[in-house]
Structure formats: structure tokens, C-alpha cells
Motif scaffolding. Sequence first.
Motif, PDB file in Angstrom:
ATOM      1  N   LEU A  20       0.858  -1.181   0.000  1.00 19.30           N
ATOM      2  CA  LEU A  20       0.000   0.000   0.000  1.00 19.30           C
ATOM      3  C   LEU A  20       0.894   1.230   0.000  1.00 19.30           C
ATOM      4  O   LEU A  20       1.950   1.255   0.634  1.00 19.30           O
ATOM      5  CB  LEU A  20      -0.914   0.006   1.225  1.00 19.30           C
ATOM      6  N   GLU A  23       1.513   7.867   2.475  1.00 16.07           N
ATOM      7  CA  GLU A  23       1.070   9.231   2.182  1.00 16.07           C
ATOM      8  C   GLU A  23       2.193  10.030   1.526  1.00 16.07           C
ATOM      9  O   GLU A  23       1.964  10.811   0.599  1.00 16.07           O
ATOM     10  CB  GLU A  23       0.615   9.924   3.470  1.00 16.07           C
ATOM     11  N   ALA A  26       2.387   8.963  -2.127  1.00 16.12           N
ATOM     12  CA  ALA A  26       1.238   9.509  -2.858  1.00 16.12           C
ATOM     13  C   ALA A  26       1.446  10.998  -3.149  1.00 16.12           C
ATOM     14  O   ALA A  26       1.163  11.469  -4.255  1.00 16.12           O
ATOM     15  CB  ALA A  26      -0.048   9.278  -2.074  1.00 16.12           C
ATOM     16  N   TYR A 127      -7.640  14.004 -10.465  1.00 12.56           N
ATOM     17  CA  TYR A 127      -7.533  12.762  -9.694  1.00 12.56           C
ATOM     18  C   TYR A 127      -8.745  11.917 -10.038  1.00 12.56           C
ATOM     19  O   TYR A 127      -9.881  12.336  -9.845  1.00 12.56           O
ATOM     20  CB  TYR A 127      -7.500  13.079  -8.197  1.00 12.56           C
ATOM     21  N   ILE A 129     -10.723   8.285  -9.626  1.00 12.32           N
ATOM     22  CA  ILE A 129     -10.920   7.016  -8.930  1.00 12.32           C
ATOM     23  C   ILE A 129     -11.872   6.192  -9.786  1.00 12.32           C
ATOM     24  O   ILE A 129     -12.988   6.615 -10.069  1.00 12.32           O
ATOM     25  CB  ILE A 129     -11.522   7.236  -7.528  1.00 12.32           C
ATOM     26  N   TRP A 132     -13.320  -1.412 -11.013  1.00 12.76           N
ATOM     27  CA  TRP A 132     -12.519  -2.497 -11.580  1.00 12.76           C
ATOM     28  C   TRP A 132     -13.150  -3.197 -12.771  1.00 12.76           C
ATOM     29  O   TRP A 132     -12.479  -3.911 -13.494  1.00 12.76           O
ATOM     30  CB  TRP A 132     -12.256  -3.547 -10.498  1.00 12.76           C
ATOM     31  N   VAL A 154      -3.936  11.628 -12.376  1.00 15.19           N
ATOM     32  CA  VAL A 154      -3.477  10.604 -11.443  1.00 15.19           C
ATOM     33  C   VAL A 154      -4.618   9.647 -11.293  1.00 15.19           C
ATOM     34  O   VAL A 154      -5.758  10.049 -11.027  1.00 15.19           O
ATOM     35  CB  VAL A 154      -3.085  11.200 -10.070  1.00 15.19           C
ATOM     36  N   LEU A 155      -4.352   8.366 -11.490  1.00 15.98           N
ATOM     37  CA  LEU A 155      -5.387   7.336 -11.463  1.00 15.98           C
ATOM     38  C   LEU A 155      -5.270   6.522 -10.186  1.00 15.98           C
ATOM     39  O   LEU A 155      -4.204   6.061  -9.824  1.00 15.98           O
ATOM     40  CB  LEU A 155      -5.230   6.407 -12.669  1.00 15.98           C
ATOM     41  N   LYS A 156      -6.414   6.332  -9.531  1.00 18.92           N
ATOM     42  CA  LYS A 156      -6.528   5.403  -8.401  1.00 18.92           C
ATOM     43  C   LYS A 156      -7.527   4.373  -8.868  1.00 18.92           C
ATOM     44  O   LYS A 156      -8.713   4.597  -8.909  1.00 18.92           O
ATOM     45  CB  LYS A 156      -7.026   6.153  -7.161  1.00 18.92           C
ATOM     46  N   HIS A 157      -7.031   3.222  -9.296  1.00 23.90           N
ATOM     47  CA  HIS A 157      -7.900   2.160  -9.802  1.00 23.90           C
ATOM     48  C   HIS A 157      -8.611   1.482  -8.663  1.00 23.90           C
ATOM     49  O   HIS A 157      -8.118   1.371  -7.580  1.00 23.90           O
ATOM     50  CB  HIS A 157      -7.063   1.164 -10.604  1.00 23.90           C
TER      51      HIS A 157
END
Length: 157
Positions: A20, A23, A26, A127, A129, A132, A154-157
Motif C-alpha cells: 500500500l 502518504e 502519494a 484525480y 478514482i 474495476w 493521477v489514477l486510483k484504480h
Amino acid sequence: MSQITTINPATEEPLASYDLMSETKATQIVEAAHAAFLDWRTKTHAERGEHLNAIAAKLRENADELAKLMTREVGKLYEDGKTEVELCAGIFEYAAKHGPEVLADEERVHGDGKRGVVTYQPIGVVYSIQPWNFPLYQPVRVLAANLMAGNGCVLKH
């Protein structure tokens, strides 16, 4: 540090484990995206379009590998994964082809004869999100248009 493990939904076999993100890491990624944005926003629509077309070509070049990955990670049928890759390549090409016209400045004349200009300018790092279930399409529908508009992502899958 905690990890997340991807699992093949058909076999329940672990595929890979990932740490993971901290911070600090990130924050570094967002700062790097902003630094890239400062250059990317200065590119012309034509220059951005060349990059989007190159992404489309890379997607097609790696379609088999991407489709197999979708099958392993989310249980998507291989042929459906190939179709998703082709759809995404087409989205990048569409943005490259039509973006310059859609994002062109618009001159407007007001009732009193004064003129104004509506201009579309990059705003920064977006950003995103994403879920799936369509692992390539979901991010691409955000990325293609925003990259064409000059934004970073910025991708948060």
C-alpha cells in the motif's frame, strides 16, 4: 507495511501483491504529475494528439497481453478484453482527431457589437478514482479527453 493482493476470481489463486502506498509516496506522485502538467499544458493540440495516437498504437500492440491480464485479474472473457482494448484505442484516436476542433477558441459577438472569446485552458491535475469492472475503459474515458485538454491525471484504480 500493509499489502493488497490481486486474486484470479476463477481459481482464487493469488496473482501478485503490492505494498500500500504511503502518504509521502502519494504526495510525491501528485507533485510529479503537477510538474509534468506544467510542461504538458504548453503543448499544442496537434502535439497532444500525436501522443494520444501513439497511446492507441501501444494499446493495440499489447492487446493480447492486456486481454489476458483482464482475464486473470477480473475474470473478463479474453475476447471481451480484446474488444475493450480496441474500444480504448479508438477513444484515444477520437480525442486526437476531434479534440482540436472541440477545444478551439470560440469568438462571440454580443448584442452591443462587442466581441468576446471563450477559450478552453488546462486546469491542472485530475484525480480519477475508477472501478474495476472495465479495467481499461473506465480510466481511458477520463484520461483521453483530459490529456487532450492539456490536463495531467493521477489514477486510483
